[in-house]
Enzyme design. Structure first.
Site, PDB file in Angstrom:
ATOM      1  N   CYS A  39      34.121  35.551  41.657  1.00  0.00           N
ATOM      2  CA  CYS A  39      35.268  36.465  41.619  1.00  0.00           C
ATOM      3  C   CYS A  39      36.015  36.378  40.300  1.00  0.00           C
ATOM      4  O   CYS A  39      36.296  37.390  39.658  1.00  0.00           O
ATOM      5  CB  CYS A  39      36.204  36.168  42.786  1.00  0.00           C
ATOM      6  SG  CYS A  39      37.644  37.254  42.845  1.00  0.00           S
ATOM      7  N   CYS A  44      35.359  40.101  40.777  1.00  0.00           N
ATOM      8  CA  CYS A  44      36.571  40.884  41.018  1.00  0.00           C
ATOM      9  C   CYS A  44      37.493  41.010  39.810  1.00  0.00           C
ATOM     10  O   CYS A  44      37.919  42.108  39.455  1.00  0.00           O
ATOM     11  CB  CYS A  44      37.379  40.265  42.162  1.00  0.00           C
ATOM     12  SG  CYS A  44      36.435  39.465  43.458  1.00  0.00           S
ATOM     13  N   LYS A  47      35.928  42.655  36.502  1.00  0.00           N
ATOM     14  CA  LYS A  47      35.580  44.021  36.895  1.00  0.00           C
ATOM     15  C   LYS A  47      36.809  44.916  36.909  1.00  0.00           C
ATOM     16  O   LYS A  47      36.791  46.039  36.384  1.00  0.00           O
ATOM     17  CB  LYS A  47      34.919  44.019  38.269  1.00  0.00           C
ATOM     18  CG  LYS A  47      34.700  45.393  38.878  1.00  0.00           C
ATOM     19  CD  LYS A  47      34.300  45.268  40.331  1.00  0.00           C
ATOM     20  CE  LYS A  47      35.467  44.806  41.191  1.00  0.00           C
ATOM     21  NZ  LYS A  47      35.083  44.659  42.618  1.00  0.00           N
ATOM     22  N   TYR A 173      28.816  49.144  46.244  1.00  0.00           N
ATOM     23  CA  TYR A 173      30.093  49.236  45.544  1.00  0.00           C
ATOM     24  C   TYR A 173      30.013  48.730  44.113  1.00  0.00           C
ATOM     25  O   TYR A 173      30.670  49.264  43.212  1.00  0.00           O
ATOM     26  CB  TYR A 173      31.195  48.521  46.327  1.00  0.00           C
ATOM     27  CG  TYR A 173      31.086  47.028  46.427  1.00  0.00           C
ATOM     28  CD1 TYR A 173      31.764  46.205  45.546  1.00  0.00           C
ATOM     29  CD2 TYR A 173      30.325  46.417  47.425  1.00  0.00           C
ATOM     30  CE1 TYR A 173      31.675  44.827  45.633  1.00  0.00           C
ATOM     31  CE2 TYR A 173      30.231  45.049  47.524  1.00  0.00           C
ATOM     32  CZ  TYR A 173      30.908  44.256  46.620  1.00  0.00           C
ATOM     33  OH  TYR A 173      30.815  42.892  46.703  1.00  0.00           O
ATOM     34  N   GLU A 177      31.035  51.070  40.976  1.00  0.00           N
ATOM     35  CA  GLU A 177      32.118  50.605  40.098  1.00  0.00           C
ATOM     36  C   GLU A 177      31.657  50.519  38.648  1.00  0.00           C
ATOM     37  O   GLU A 177      32.358  50.954  37.729  1.00  0.00           O
ATOM     38  CB  GLU A 177      32.621  49.249  40.579  1.00  0.00           C
ATOM     39  CG  GLU A 177      33.376  49.323  41.893  1.00  0.00           C
ATOM     40  CD  GLU A 177      33.634  47.965  42.520  1.00  0.00           C
ATOM     41  OE1 GLU A 177      34.503  47.878  43.397  1.00  0.00           O
ATOM     42  OE2 GLU A 177      32.964  46.975  42.126  1.00  0.00           O
ATOM     43  N   HIS A 440      58.871  60.296  49.998  1.00  0.00           N
ATOM     44  CA  HIS A 440      58.544  61.547  49.305  1.00  0.00           C
ATOM     45  C   HIS A 440      59.085  61.546  47.886  1.00  0.00           C
ATOM     46  O   HIS A 440      60.210  61.079  47.656  1.00  0.00           O
ATOM     47  CB  HIS A 440      59.142  62.729  50.093  1.00  0.00           C
ATOM     48  CG  HIS A 440      58.762  64.055  49.539  1.00  0.00           C
ATOM     49  ND1 HIS A 440      57.498  64.592  49.669  1.00  0.00           N
ATOM     50  CD2 HIS A 440      59.487  64.950  48.807  1.00  0.00           C
ATOM     51  CE1 HIS A 440      57.456  65.767  49.069  1.00  0.00           C
ATOM     52  NE2 HIS A 440      58.660  66.009  48.550  1.00  0.00           N
ATOM     53  N   GLU A 445      52.447  59.199  51.776  1.00  0.00           N
ATOM     54  CA  GLU A 445      53.161  59.804  52.899  1.00  0.00           C
ATOM     55  C   GLU A 445      52.252  60.695  53.739  1.00  0.00           C
ATOM     56  O   GLU A 445      52.545  60.990  54.891  1.00  0.00           O
ATOM     57  CB  GLU A 445      54.373  60.603  52.408  1.00  0.00           C
ATOM     58  CG  GLU A 445      54.017  61.869  51.657  1.00  0.00           C
ATOM     59  CD  GLU A 445      55.244  62.696  51.280  1.00  0.00           C
ATOM     60  OE1 GLU A 445      56.099  62.920  52.152  1.00  0.00           O
ATOM     61  OE2 GLU A 445      55.333  63.107  50.102  1.00  0.00           O
TER      62      GLU A 445
END
Length: 457
Positions: A39, A44, A47, A173, A177, A440, A445
């Site tokens: 990682c 992670c 990356k 993934y 990526e 908002h 939302e």
């Protein structure tokens, strides 16, 4: 003799070692490559740093619609690599220091089991009452004619220079990526996958939307293709690229660089497990029970090496479970890990994230469900003219009104789904979502304003 000797200083191993030491155990940890594991070093963290870097080109283009003139924009690959290296080295130092400060003995070298209760590391023998295998995983590369010309996903982080053209092989993934990163940095990218769609385990709407967005951003997609052979090009073909990929059926692809991102396999070989009673599976995964115990008394395993869910937070949770089980006592009992509702994210461009089952899985598991879906262009993209869209989706079990899944493609998808994961884990209903006042104007939302279910697709 140690109370616990941990093999591997990645996320799961470091967490288990520190917690065990905090409970008063005498602990050692052995690491032969780099502290922080995959990682921190080739996963992670670098990356996502590269993902940030690759997005600036689009940000500069978007700024024009807001009145900004950036002028000539240049990108320098060596600067990015050097700055990344400095940050990774800083993090590796932090991981090592955390272990030392926790009272853990740090041993540099690869551990090799000599028996169920003894390992050798760099010629020294060590005994322990308990061992924890947390050696992680490694990139998988299939062997075929010309595979020696291939780079693995790990190699991207230390390339001396960016290629003009690249083929990324894979549909998971990591492949998605890396294709986005290279494309964003100006490389002509082809994403080649043997299956009919990308991201096999994700919801169908997420997969289709991301497929469309990747193509919109200029990534060339070659699906249902397989590489049979890679060779260096002839003199007559050099203008097309440095390498030639034979895809069969008289189809060929030319490129300068080939990256393989076809999955990761448990890093269990060369540990001497044959000298123990530890059992492994077909992929080399260490087999454990629900308490992470192997078939050998006193030997445990967590993280990618057991090949359950290859995610850093999962390894952390598993490491904590083992530490609490062994040394926590009645005041710190282990907490069982629920693998059924784990949120995940793809740091693609745009990003994607999910919590809960896909629509296909939900229809097989639940008698009746409702689907709520919204697709829109976010406010930021109106003045910029950026055509990128955002997709949001909720799946609700009709009988209980519980929201059982949330899926999203769009900027900050991981950040938004992380918050929804808490609500879904807590059993929130669609009525709870509907009664929540939105913030908002935000994209998030939309998750609390979808009122009308869509017809089944």
């Amino acid at each position: 003799m140690y109370d616990l000797l941990v093999i591997g200083a990645g996320s799961g191993g470091v967490r288990a070692a520190r917690m065990a030491a905090a409970f008063g155990a005498r602990v050692a940890i052995a690491e032969d490559r780099f502290y922080g594991g995959t990682c921190v070093n080739v996963g992670c963290v670098p990356k996502k740093l590269f993902m940030y870097a690759s997005h600036y080109g689009e940000d500069f283009a978007d700024a024009a619609g807001y009145g900004w003139s950036a002028g000539q924009v240049d990108f320098d690959w060596p600067t990015l690599v050097a700055n990344k290296d400095a940050e990774i080295n800083r993090l590796k130092g932090i991981y090592r220091n955390m272990l030392v400060q926790a009272g853990v003995d740090v041993i540099d070298g690869r551990a090799h089991f000599e028996s169920n209760n003894e390992v050798s590391i760099e010629g020294q023998r060590y005994q322990a009452k308990n061992f924890l295998i947390a050696s992680g995983s490694r990139s998988f590369l299939p062997h075929f004619p010309g595979s020696e010309f291939v780079s693995l996903s790990d190699d991207l982080f230390s390339l001396p220079a960016l290629p003009k053209r690249a083929v990324v092989v894979g549909g998971g993934y990591i492949a998605v990526e890396f294709a986005g990163i290279l494309n964003g940095l100006g490389v002509e990218v082809t994403l080649l996958h043997r299956g009919p769609q990308l991201l096999r385990r994700f919801d169908i709407d997420i997969r289709q939307e991301l497929h469309r967005e990747l193509a919109e951003k200029g990534i060339r997609l070659l699906l249902e293709r397989q590489v049979h052979e890679i060779s260096e090009v002839s003199d007559a073909e050099q203008a097309q690229g440095r390498l030639k990929l034979d895809l069969g059926h008289d189809e060929a692809e030319f490129t300068d660089h080939v990256f393989y991102a076809t999955g990761r396999v448990p890093n269990s070989d060369a540990l001497g497990l044959e000298n123990t009673e530890v059992e492994t599976g077909a992929r080399g995964e260490v087999l454990v029970d629900e308490r992470y115990r192997t078939a050998a008394a006193g030997i445990y395993a967590v993280g990618d090496v057991i090949d359950r869910v290859q995610l850093t937070p999962v390894a952390l949770a598993e490491g904590m479970f083992v530490a609490r089980s062994l040394f926590g006592g009645e005041d710190n009992p282990p907490r069982a890990i629920d693998y059924t509702q784990i949120a995940s994210a793809v740091f693609s461009q745009p990003s994607a994230a999910s919590i809960g089952p896909s629509e296909e899985e939900a229809r097989m598991k639940y008698a009746d469900i409702s689907i709520f879906r919204s697709s829109f262009r976010r406010l930021k993209n109106t003045l910029s003219g950026n055509p990128e869209r955002t997709l949001m989706k909720l799946i609700v079990e009709k009988a209980t009104d519980k929201v059982i899944a949330a899926h999203m493609v769009g900027p900050d998808a991981g950040e938004i789904i992380q918050g929804l994961a808490v609500a879904i884990k807590a059993g929130a209903t669609k009525a709870h979502f509907d009664s929540t006042i939105g913030i908002h104007p935000t994209s998030a939302e939309e998750f609390v304003t979808m009122r009308t279910p869509v017809e089944p697709t």
